[in-house]
Scaffold this motif. Structure first.
Motif, PDB file in Angstrom:
ATOM      1  N   ASP A  94       0.827  -1.154   0.190  1.00  0.00           N
ATOM      2  CA  ASP A  94      -0.081  -0.049  -0.052  1.00  0.00           C
ATOM      3  C   ASP A  94       0.882   1.361   0.010  1.00  0.00           C
ATOM      4  O   ASP A  94       0.377   2.366   0.072  1.00  0.00           O
ATOM      5  N   ARG A  95       2.165   1.133  -0.281  1.00  0.00           N
ATOM      6  CA  ARG A  95       2.887   2.195  -0.119  1.00  0.00           C
ATOM      7  C   ARG A  95       3.613   2.566  -1.373  1.00  0.00           C
ATOM      8  O   ARG A  95       4.322   1.968  -2.057  1.00  0.00           O
ATOM      9  N   CYS A  96       3.578   4.010  -1.908  1.00  0.00           N
ATOM     10  CA  CYS A  96       4.164   4.331  -3.120  1.00  0.00           C
ATOM     11  C   CYS A  96       5.530   4.840  -2.547  1.00  0.00           C
ATOM     12  O   CYS A  96       5.687   5.350  -1.519  1.00  0.00           O
ATOM     13  N   HIS A  97       6.380   4.541  -3.368  1.00  0.00           N
ATOM     14  CA  HIS A  97       7.740   4.800  -3.096  1.00  0.00           C
ATOM     15  C   HIS A  97       8.684   5.236  -4.200  1.00  0.00           C
ATOM     16  O   HIS A  97       8.274   5.027  -5.450  1.00  0.00           O
ATOM     17  N   PHE A  98       9.891   5.860  -3.692  1.00  0.00           N
ATOM     18  CA  PHE A  98      10.922   6.217  -4.760  1.00  0.00           C
ATOM     19  C   PHE A  98      11.593   5.013  -5.027  1.00  0.00           C
ATOM     20  O   PHE A  98      11.584   3.901  -4.494  1.00  0.00           O
ATOM     21  N   PRO A  99      12.415   5.066  -6.226  1.00  0.00           N
ATOM     22  CA  PRO A  99      13.247   4.130  -6.692  1.00  0.00           C
ATOM     23  C   PRO A  99      14.427   3.713  -5.611  1.00  0.00           C
ATOM     24  O   PRO A  99      14.834   4.566  -4.492  1.00  0.00           O
ATOM     25  N   MET A 100      14.857   2.742  -5.438  1.00  0.00           N
ATOM     26  CA  MET A 100      15.842   2.099  -4.648  1.00  0.00           C
ATOM     27  C   MET A 100      17.122   2.432  -4.931  1.00  0.00           C
ATOM     28  O   MET A 100      17.367   2.445  -6.125  1.00  0.00           O
ATOM     29  N   SER A 101      17.953   2.649  -4.138  1.00  0.00           N
ATOM     30  CA  SER A 101      19.306   3.295  -4.218  1.00  0.00           C
ATOM     31  C   SER A 101      20.078   1.993  -4.872  1.00  0.00           C
ATOM     32  O   SER A 101      19.766   1.053  -4.493  1.00  0.00           O
ATOM     33  N   SER A 102      21.073   2.266  -5.684  1.00  0.00           N
ATOM     34  CA  SER A 102      21.799   1.368  -6.330  1.00  0.00           C
ATOM     35  C   SER A 102      23.089   0.731  -5.785  1.00  0.00           C
ATOM     36  O   SER A 102      23.666  -0.227  -6.192  1.00  0.00           O
ATOM     37  N   GLY A 103      23.449   1.388  -4.769  1.00  0.00           N
ATOM     38  CA  GLY A 103      24.763   0.912  -3.829  1.00  0.00           C
ATOM     39  C   GLY A 103      24.461  -0.413  -3.392  1.00  0.00           C
ATOM     40  O   GLY A 103      23.337  -0.874  -3.082  1.00  0.00           O
ATOM     41  N   PRO A 104      25.711  -1.105  -2.987  1.00  0.00           N
ATOM     42  CA  PRO A 104      25.365  -2.439  -2.026  1.00  0.00           C
ATOM     43  C   PRO A 104      24.816  -2.259  -0.562  1.00  0.00           C
ATOM     44  O   PRO A 104      24.574  -3.316  -0.077  1.00  0.00           O
ATOM     45  N   TYR A 105      24.761  -1.304   0.002  1.00  0.00           N
ATOM     46  CA  TYR A 105      24.165  -0.940   1.251  1.00  0.00           C
ATOM     47  C   TYR A 105      22.911  -0.367   1.203  1.00  0.00           C
ATOM     48  O   TYR A 105      22.392   0.474   0.371  1.00  0.00           O
ATOM     49  N   SER A 106      21.986  -1.019   2.080  1.00  0.00           N
ATOM     50  CA  SER A 106      20.723  -0.348   2.295  1.00  0.00           C
ATOM     51  C   SER A 106      20.919   0.771   3.249  1.00  0.00           C
ATOM     52  O   SER A 106      21.945   0.891   3.822  1.00  0.00           O
ATOM     53  N   VAL A 107      19.803   1.771   3.340  1.00  0.00           N
ATOM     54  CA  VAL A 107      20.340   3.097   3.705  1.00  0.00           C
ATOM     55  C   VAL A 107      19.124   3.343   4.822  1.00  0.00           C
ATOM     56  O   VAL A 107      18.050   3.104   5.046  1.00  0.00           O
TER      57      VAL A 107
ATOM     58  N   LYS B 109      26.386   3.928  -0.965  1.00  0.00           N
ATOM     59  CA  LYS B 109      27.663   3.598  -1.470  1.00  0.00           C
ATOM     60  C   LYS B 109      28.813   3.711  -0.315  1.00  0.00           C
ATOM     61  O   LYS B 109      29.865   3.603  -0.482  1.00  0.00           O
ATOM     62  N   GLY B 110      28.409   4.000   0.707  1.00  0.00           N
ATOM     63  CA  GLY B 110      28.994   3.908   1.876  1.00  0.00           C
ATOM     64  C   GLY B 110      29.440   5.358   2.619  1.00  0.00           C
ATOM     65  O   GLY B 110      30.258   5.203   3.626  1.00  0.00           O
ATOM     66  N   TYR B 111      28.906   6.333   1.892  1.00  0.00           N
ATOM     67  CA  TYR B 111      29.052   7.662   2.589  1.00  0.00           C
ATOM     68  C   TYR B 111      28.077   7.969   3.795  1.00  0.00           C
ATOM     69  O   TYR B 111      26.762   7.606   4.048  1.00  0.00           O
ATOM     70  N   LEU B 112      28.522   8.839   4.689  1.00  0.00           N
ATOM     71  CA  LEU B 112      27.485   9.676   5.537  1.00  0.00           C
ATOM     72  C   LEU B 112      27.136  10.788   4.879  1.00  0.00           C
ATOM     73  O   LEU B 112      27.842  11.544   4.422  1.00  0.00           O
TER      74      LEU B 112
ATOM     75  N   HIS C  50      40.919   9.501  -1.712  1.00  0.00           N
ATOM     76  CA  HIS C  50      41.493   8.154  -2.156  1.00  0.00           C
ATOM     77  C   HIS C  50      41.008   6.777  -1.498  1.00  0.00           C
ATOM     78  O   HIS C  50      40.822   5.701  -1.912  1.00  0.00           O
ATOM     79  N   SER C  51      40.154   6.736  -0.255  1.00  0.00           N
ATOM     80  CA  SER C  51      39.747   5.683   0.458  1.00  0.00           C
ATOM     81  C   SER C  51      38.378   5.570  -0.106  1.00  0.00           C
ATOM     82  O   SER C  51      37.330   6.182   0.077  1.00  0.00           O
ATOM     83  N   ARG C  52      38.233   4.346  -0.720  1.00  0.00           N
ATOM     84  CA  ARG C  52      36.965   4.167  -1.645  1.00  0.00           C
ATOM     85  C   ARG C  52      36.062   3.494  -0.386  1.00  0.00           C
ATOM     86  O   ARG C  52      36.584   2.908   0.469  1.00  0.00           O
ATOM     87  N   THR C  53      34.793   3.632  -0.563  1.00  0.00           N
ATOM     88  CA  THR C  53      33.814   3.080   0.487  1.00  0.00           C
ATOM     89  C   THR C  53      33.472   1.617  -0.036  1.00  0.00           C
ATOM     90  O   THR C  53      32.857   1.014   1.011  1.00  0.00           O
ATOM     91  N   SER C  54      33.713   1.181  -0.638  1.00  0.00           N
ATOM     92  CA  SER C  54      33.208  -0.244  -0.995  1.00  0.00           C
ATOM     93  C   SER C  54      34.224  -0.895  -2.087  1.00  0.00           C
ATOM     94  O   SER C  54      34.728  -0.225  -3.000  1.00  0.00           O
ATOM     95  N   LYS C  55      34.332  -2.343  -2.149  1.00  0.00           N
ATOM     96  CA  LYS C  55      34.915  -2.931  -3.236  1.00  0.00           C
ATOM     97  C   LYS C  55      34.492  -2.709  -4.548  1.00  0.00           C
ATOM     98  O   LYS C  55      35.087  -2.584  -5.509  1.00  0.00           O
ATOM     99  N   GLU C  56      33.188  -2.691  -4.566  1.00  0.00           N
ATOM    100  CA  GLU C  56      32.318  -2.336  -5.877  1.00  0.00           C
ATOM    101  C   GLU C  56      32.965  -1.000  -6.562  1.00  0.00           C
ATOM    102  O   GLU C  56      33.204  -0.971  -7.565  1.00  0.00           O
ATOM    103  N   ASP C  57      32.714  -0.020  -5.500  1.00  0.00           N
ATOM    104  CA  ASP C  57      33.200   1.187  -6.266  1.00  0.00           C
ATOM    105  C   ASP C  57      34.625   1.318  -6.633  1.00  0.00           C
ATOM    106  O   ASP C  57      34.872   1.779  -7.448  1.00  0.00           O
ATOM    107  N   HIS C  58      35.478   0.663  -5.767  1.00  0.00           N
ATOM    108  CA  HIS C  58      36.751   0.466  -6.392  1.00  0.00           C
ATOM    109  C   HIS C  58      36.813   0.024  -7.706  1.00  0.00           C
ATOM    110  O   HIS C  58      37.757   0.348  -8.573  1.00  0.00           O
TER     111      HIS C  58
END
Length: 533
Positions: free
Chosen positions: A58-71, A196-199, A492-500
């Motif tokens: 019953d919930r309208c929603h925005f697209p899900m973010s693409s990174g490997p982490y849920s937010v 993607k691992g950022y605050l 230089h410190s990437r936030t995930s292996k995928e980003d690297h």
């Protein structure tokens, strides 16, 4: 998306905000428009498509973010500032696992309009008058009152995360909203970066530029900060506001720095977390302050970004990213601010920019590699490849730290195009646009697909063979790709292996998408040729 593909039938594109949580369901009213923006196969952005608002249960929603982490997200407040913190909640080995977790927790999703007053405030700010609450309720209903597929007050991702997928140190971005915005107006940008691992700390400014803002009163109770009415272009007022905004960005950084150094801080409140689900202690020694903090903002927030980045107090701010900056609030001090040499990048949207604004921006224009430091320069590009901005010819295709997406509208960086184009709001807005076109036929705005791609030479084929410019949602996807590449080059410190593994240097990212971009600040300096020439 290939022809015949069903919206939502693909779980994921490479890095973009890409898909509904399940194939779209019609709401109880029987109407759920399907809007899928497909990019040309020639577009080299790793983001391939964005979809419309969709329904799960019953919930309208925005697209899900693409990174490997849920937010996750939590609202934090002190007597001086109020902001929403977006953060990585949990690592997922596959999009399917992330999808399942979000579906199982859909009752914990975050509302895009935190309180009904925000709906009324958007309309009141737009029409510069206080409107009755009933119109806000109508706006909320017509917009389908969407949710963000982020877990409200969720726990912060663990340091270990299992199988080495945790995040020991989290890079920080402070985000400043534009005139009439609030802490949720840029939820897609903030959520995408958090995935993607950022605050990401999205400030809700108290200078009177927000459509409406929450504040923590002296008695610990929440109060409203109403917008300030500014008549005409009053530089003193706007400069005073941008100074307040820059101080608030610095205060947000100070608050998070204190939480990073102490396990608890009684000054910081969580006004919308009555069950104390999010632990402030989880931020202890988790924020990567040594690597530097980024600041970003849209429109008025772009000027705020520059002011905060270049201020003496902003030592921890190491880089700034400006979405379609409104430069008027810092026009007179721009030459002095530009002396401070910190990495800074501008992405503009053509329909908003004008000559005087770009002239102020030119104070900060630099050759692209030099603007983000030597490490941003590909090994194949020498320093002589990018001349100083003062020597760049008009309409030069040389890459600078100022680029403009062709034919893009000012609100590309916000959530508004998605909401306005795929909910019931598109019908009254369509009628208003039609009436406007009848009254002012000269300014009738056709669909973006009818507009030719920009060419400084008046011949689109001389720049690219693209037949249409990017739509607003694809413009947002490209903006996020460039934002991600910029941060990757600066820190230089990437936030995930995928980003690297999928890292794209900003220099190459701009070059690869040159068909959609205008370089530099001088494209409006060219006078159109007369018919006799």
């Amino acid at each position: 998306m290939k022809n015949g593909s069903r919206p939502g039938s693909h779980l994921r594109s490479a890095t973009g905000l890409s898909f509904p949580l399940e194939p779209e369901r019609k709401p109880s009213t029987g109407l759920c428009p399907s809007l899928t923006s497909s990019l040309s196969s020639k577009m080299t952005s790793s983001t391939h498509r964005l979809t419309a608002l969709a329904y799960f249960r019953d919930r309208c929603h925005f697209p899900m973010s693409s990174g490997p982490y849920s937010v996750g997200s939590v609202d934090l407040a002190t007597p001086q500032v109020f902001f929403r913190l977006y953060y990585p909640h949990q690592f997922h080995a596959s999009p399917q696992a992330k999808l399942q977790m979000l579906q199982d927790n859909h009752r914990k999703w975050t509302r895009w309009l935190p309180e009904p007053e925000y709906a009324t405030a958007y309309l009141s700010f737009k029409y510069s008058r206080q409107l009755p609450a009933i119109l806000g309720k109508a706006f909320q209903w017509l917009a389908w009152d969407p949710y963000l597929p982020n877990i409200e007050n969720a726990s912060l991702v663990s340091q270990s995360g299992g199988e080495g997928n945790g995040l020991e140190k989290l890079p920080l971005i402070v985000f400043s909203h534009g005139n009439g915005g609030c802490r949720t107006t840029y939820s897609m940008v903030c959520s995408e970066m958090a995935s993607k691992g950022y605050l990401v700390a999205a400030v809700e400014h108290h200078d009177g530029s927000a459509s409406i803002a929450r504040a923590l009163g002296g008695d610990g109770q929440l109060e409203w900060v109403l917008p300030r009415v500014v008549v005409g272009e009053d530089y003193e007022v706007r400069n005073d506001q941008v100074c307040t905004r820059a101080r608030e960005c610095q205060t947000v950084l100070d608050v998070l720095q204190s939480l990073n150094q102490e396990k608890q801080d009684g000054v910081v409140k969580k006004p919308f977390d009555p069950r104390d689900a999010f632990s402030l202690g989880s931020l202890y020694q988790r924020i990567d302050l040594e690597g530097g903090v980024a600041i970003a903002g849209h429109s008025f927030g772009g000027a705020s970004t520059i002011k905060a980045l270049m201020a003496k107090e902003g030592e921890l701010f190491k880089a700034g990213f400006c979405f379609d900056s409104w430069m008027f609030p810092i026009r007179e001090e721009a030459p002095d601010l530009a002396i401070v040499g910190k990495p800074l990048f501008f992405i503009n949207y053509e329909k908003f920019q004008w000559r005087r604004n770009l002239q102020t921006m030119r104070n900060f224009e630099r050759p692209l590699p030099d603007s983000i430091g030597v490490l941003a320069r590909p090994s194949s590009v020498s320093s002589s490849a990018c001349p100083p901005s003062s020597s760049l010819p008009v309409n030069s295709q040389s890459s600078t730290n100022v680029i403009t997406i062709k034919k893009a509208i000012h609100y590309v960086a916000t959530d508004l195009p998605l909401v306005l184009s795929s909910s019931y709001l598109k019908y009254p807005l369509g009628i208003l646009e039609w009436l406007s076109s009848l009254r002012f036929p000269r300014f009738r705005s056709g669909s973006s697909s009818s507009l030719p791609a920009y060419s400084p030479h008046g011949d689109s084929s001389s720049v690219s063979d693209e037949k249409t410019p990017l739509g607003p949602l694809d413009g947002l996807a490209l903006s996020i790709d460039l934002f991600t590449a910029f941060l990757g080059d600066c820190f230089h410190s990437r936030t995930s292996k995928e980003d690297h593994e999928t890292r794209h240097n900003l220099f190459h990212k701009v070059a690869d998408n040159r068909a959609y971009l205008i370089h530099g600040t001088r494209f409006l300096d060219v006078e159109p040729k007369s018919g006799s020439e």
